[in-house]
Design a protein around this motif. Structure first.
Motif, PDB file in Angstrom:
ATOM      1  N   VAL A 146     -10.098  30.290   7.924  1.00  0.00           N
ATOM      2  CA  VAL A 146      -9.057  29.335   7.540  1.00  0.00           C
ATOM      3  C   VAL A 146      -8.125  29.947   6.496  1.00  0.00           C
ATOM      4  N   LEU A 147      -6.845  29.878   6.791  1.00  0.00           N
ATOM      5  CA  LEU A 147      -5.796  30.346   5.892  1.00  0.00           C
ATOM      6  C   LEU A 147      -5.235  29.139   5.162  1.00  0.00           C
ATOM      7  N   THR A 148      -5.281  29.183   3.835  1.00  0.00           N
ATOM      8  CA  THR A 148      -4.718  28.110   3.019  1.00  0.00           C
ATOM      9  C   THR A 148      -3.409  28.608   2.428  1.00  0.00           C
ATOM     10  N   VAL A 149      -2.336  27.898   2.731  1.00  0.00           N
ATOM     11  CA  VAL A 149      -1.001  28.314   2.296  1.00  0.00           C
ATOM     12  C   VAL A 149      -0.368  27.222   1.449  1.00  0.00           C
ATOM     13  N   ALA A 150       0.072  27.593   0.247  1.00  0.00           N
ATOM     14  CA  ALA A 150       0.869  26.702  -0.598  1.00  0.00           C
ATOM     15  C   ALA A 150       2.323  27.111  -0.379  1.00  0.00           C
ATOM     16  N   PHE A 151       3.179  26.124  -0.131  1.00  0.00           N
ATOM     17  CA  PHE A 151       4.569  26.446   0.178  1.00  0.00           C
ATOM     18  C   PHE A 151       5.518  25.396  -0.378  1.00  0.00           C
ATOM     19  N   PHE A 152       6.774  25.797  -0.488  1.00  0.00           N
ATOM     20  CA  PHE A 152       7.833  24.903  -0.938  1.00  0.00           C
ATOM     21  C   PHE A 152       8.462  24.260   0.299  1.00  0.00           C
ATOM     22  N   PRO A 153       8.293  22.948   0.491  1.00  0.00           N
ATOM     23  CA  PRO A 153       8.779  22.291   1.706  1.00  0.00           C
ATOM     24  C   PRO A 153      10.296  22.305   1.870  1.00  0.00           C
ATOM     25  N   ASN A 154      11.018  22.567   0.806  1.00  0.00           N
ATOM     26  CA  ASN A 154      12.478  22.660   0.931  1.00  0.00           C
ATOM     27  C   ASN A 154      12.919  24.034   1.450  1.00  0.00           C
ATOM     28  N   LYS A 155      11.962  24.964   1.585  1.00  0.00           N
ATOM     29  CA  LYS A 155      12.305  26.313   2.040  1.00  0.00           C
ATOM     30  C   LYS A 155      11.634  26.699   3.355  1.00  0.00           C
ATOM     31  N   THR A 156      10.532  26.049   3.695  1.00  0.00           N
ATOM     32  CA  THR A 156       9.826  26.359   4.941  1.00  0.00           C
ATOM     33  C   THR A 156       9.027  25.141   5.377  1.00  0.00           C
ATOM     34  N   ASN A 157       8.342  25.272   6.493  1.00  0.00           N
ATOM     35  CA  ASN A 157       7.532  24.161   6.988  1.00  0.00           C
ATOM     36  C   ASN A 157       6.304  24.712   7.719  1.00  0.00           C
ATOM     37  N   PRO A 158       5.335  23.860   8.037  1.00  0.00           N
ATOM     38  CA  PRO A 158       4.107  24.331   8.688  1.00  0.00           C
ATOM     39  C   PRO A 158       4.342  25.080  10.000  1.00  0.00           C
ATOM     40  N   ASP A 159       5.298  24.644  10.800  1.00  0.00           N
ATOM     41  CA  ASP A 159       5.561  25.333  12.067  1.00  0.00           C
ATOM     42  C   ASP A 159       6.059  26.762  11.848  1.00  0.00           C
ATOM     43  N   LYS A 160       6.924  26.938  10.866  1.00  0.00           N
ATOM     44  CA  LYS A 160       7.424  28.288  10.557  1.00  0.00           C
ATOM     45  C   LYS A 160       6.292  29.171  10.029  1.00  0.00           C
ATOM     46  N   ILE A 161       5.407  28.597   9.256  1.00  0.00           N
ATOM     47  CA  ILE A 161       4.278  29.365   8.719  1.00  0.00           C
ATOM     48  C   ILE A 161       3.337  29.769   9.853  1.00  0.00           C
ATOM     49  N   GLN A 209       4.132  30.159  12.947  1.00  0.00           N
ATOM     50  CA  GLN A 209       4.858  31.185  13.719  1.00  0.00           C
ATOM     51  C   GLN A 209       4.744  32.544  13.037  1.00  0.00           C
ATOM     52  N   ALA A 210       4.850  32.582  11.720  1.00  0.00           N
ATOM     53  CA  ALA A 210       4.730  33.844  10.984  1.00  0.00           C
ATOM     54  C   ALA A 210       3.339  34.449  11.170  1.00  0.00           C
ATOM     55  N   VAL A 211       2.309  33.600  11.178  1.00  0.00           N
ATOM     56  CA  VAL A 211       0.938  34.092  11.395  1.00  0.00           C
ATOM     57  C   VAL A 211       0.826  34.695  12.790  1.00  0.00           C
ATOM     58  N   THR A 212       1.388  34.031  13.798  1.00  0.00           N
ATOM     59  CA  THR A 212       1.298  34.549  15.167  1.00  0.00           C
ATOM     60  C   THR A 212       2.050  35.869  15.322  1.00  0.00           C
ATOM     61  N   LEU A 213       3.144  36.023  14.590  1.00  0.00           N
ATOM     62  CA  LEU A 213       3.900  37.274  14.654  1.00  0.00           C
ATOM     63  C   LEU A 213       3.179  38.419  13.946  1.00  0.00           C
ATOM     64  N   THR A 214       2.151  38.081  13.190  1.00  0.00           N
ATOM     65  CA  THR A 214       1.311  39.098  12.548  1.00  0.00           C
ATOM     66  C   THR A 214       0.213  39.545  13.515  1.00  0.00           C
ATOM     67  N   GLY A 215      -0.021  38.763  14.569  1.00  0.00           N
ATOM     68  CA  GLY A 215      -0.999  39.148  15.584  1.00  0.00           C
ATOM     69  C   GLY A 215      -2.215  38.241  15.658  1.00  0.00           C
ATOM     70  N   TYR A 216      -2.168  37.110  14.982  1.00  0.00           N
ATOM     71  CA  TYR A 216      -3.317  36.209  14.930  1.00  0.00           C
ATOM     72  C   TYR A 216      -2.942  34.825  15.457  1.00  0.00           C
ATOM     73  N   ASP A 217      -3.940  34.142  16.038  1.00  0.00           N
ATOM     74  CA  ASP A 217      -3.742  32.754  16.440  1.00  0.00           C
ATOM     75  C   ASP A 217      -3.567  31.910  15.181  1.00  0.00           C
ATOM     76  N   ALA A 218      -2.803  30.842  15.299  1.00  0.00           N
ATOM     77  CA  ALA A 218      -2.588  29.912  14.188  1.00  0.00           C
ATOM     78  C   ALA A 218      -2.742  28.502  14.735  1.00  0.00           C
ATOM     79  N   ASP A 219      -3.909  27.893  14.476  1.00  0.00           N
ATOM     80  CA  ASP A 219      -4.263  26.607  15.069  1.00  0.00           C
ATOM     81  C   ASP A 219      -4.194  26.764  16.589  1.00  0.00           C
ATOM     82  N   GLN A 220      -3.411  25.938  17.264  1.00  0.00           N
ATOM     83  CA  GLN A 220      -3.335  26.031  18.724  1.00  0.00           C
ATOM     84  C   GLN A 220      -2.236  26.987  19.210  1.00  0.00           C
ATOM     85  N   VAL A 221      -1.542  27.625  18.306  1.00  0.00           N
ATOM     86  CA  VAL A 221      -0.470  28.545  18.684  1.00  0.00           C
ATOM     87  C   VAL A 221      -1.064  29.942  18.855  1.00  0.00           C
TER      88      VAL A 221
END
Length: 120
Positions: free
Chosen positions: A68-83, A85-97
């Motif tokens: 499990v990856l725990t991410v703290a983020f600023f909601p005015n700059k990003t959102n869970p879907d973008k995060i 997507q970034a994990v998947t572009l690193t080569g790993y599954d992210a939840d159901q993506v």
């Protein structure tokens, strides 16, 4: 005078960096937990490093045992879907993506999702 010119760019960079931190400090963060396909400490380093470069991410910590990856983020700059997507572009599954295939194929063999979770 020569020394002053070489220090000036570093000083300006430091001032702007601190100003950016001060702006974000007053804003609230949100947290998301993402189930990944990570299996080892190399995965941990890879994911956490890639999250450090993501806009709006304050911190990212991967628990290898639970995957499990725990991410703290600023909601005015990003959102869970973008995060995710970034994990998947690193080569790993992210939840159901699912992981980006090209990025997944570049991972070390020990980081492939068919491996059992290990600490090596």
């Amino acid at each position: 005078m020569k020394t002053l010119k070489s220090i000036a760019p570093a000083f300006l960079f430091m001032c702007f960096s601190l100003a950016g931190l001060a702006q974000d400090k007053g804003k609230s963060t949100e947290e998301i937990k993402i189930k990944t396909s990570s299996v080892c400490n190399m995965c941990k380093k890879t994911i956490e490093k890639s999250m450090a470069y993501e806009k709006g991410v304050k911190s990212a910590i991967l628990d290898v045992d639970s995957q499990v990856l725990t991410v703290a983020f600023f909601p005015n700059k990003t959102n869970p879907d973008k995060i995710r997507q970034a994990v998947t572009l690193t080569g790993y599954d992210a939840d159901q993506v699912p992981a980006n295939e090209r990025a997944y194929n570049k991972l070390e063999d020990c980081c492939k999702k068919d491996k059992a979770v290990h600490k090596d």
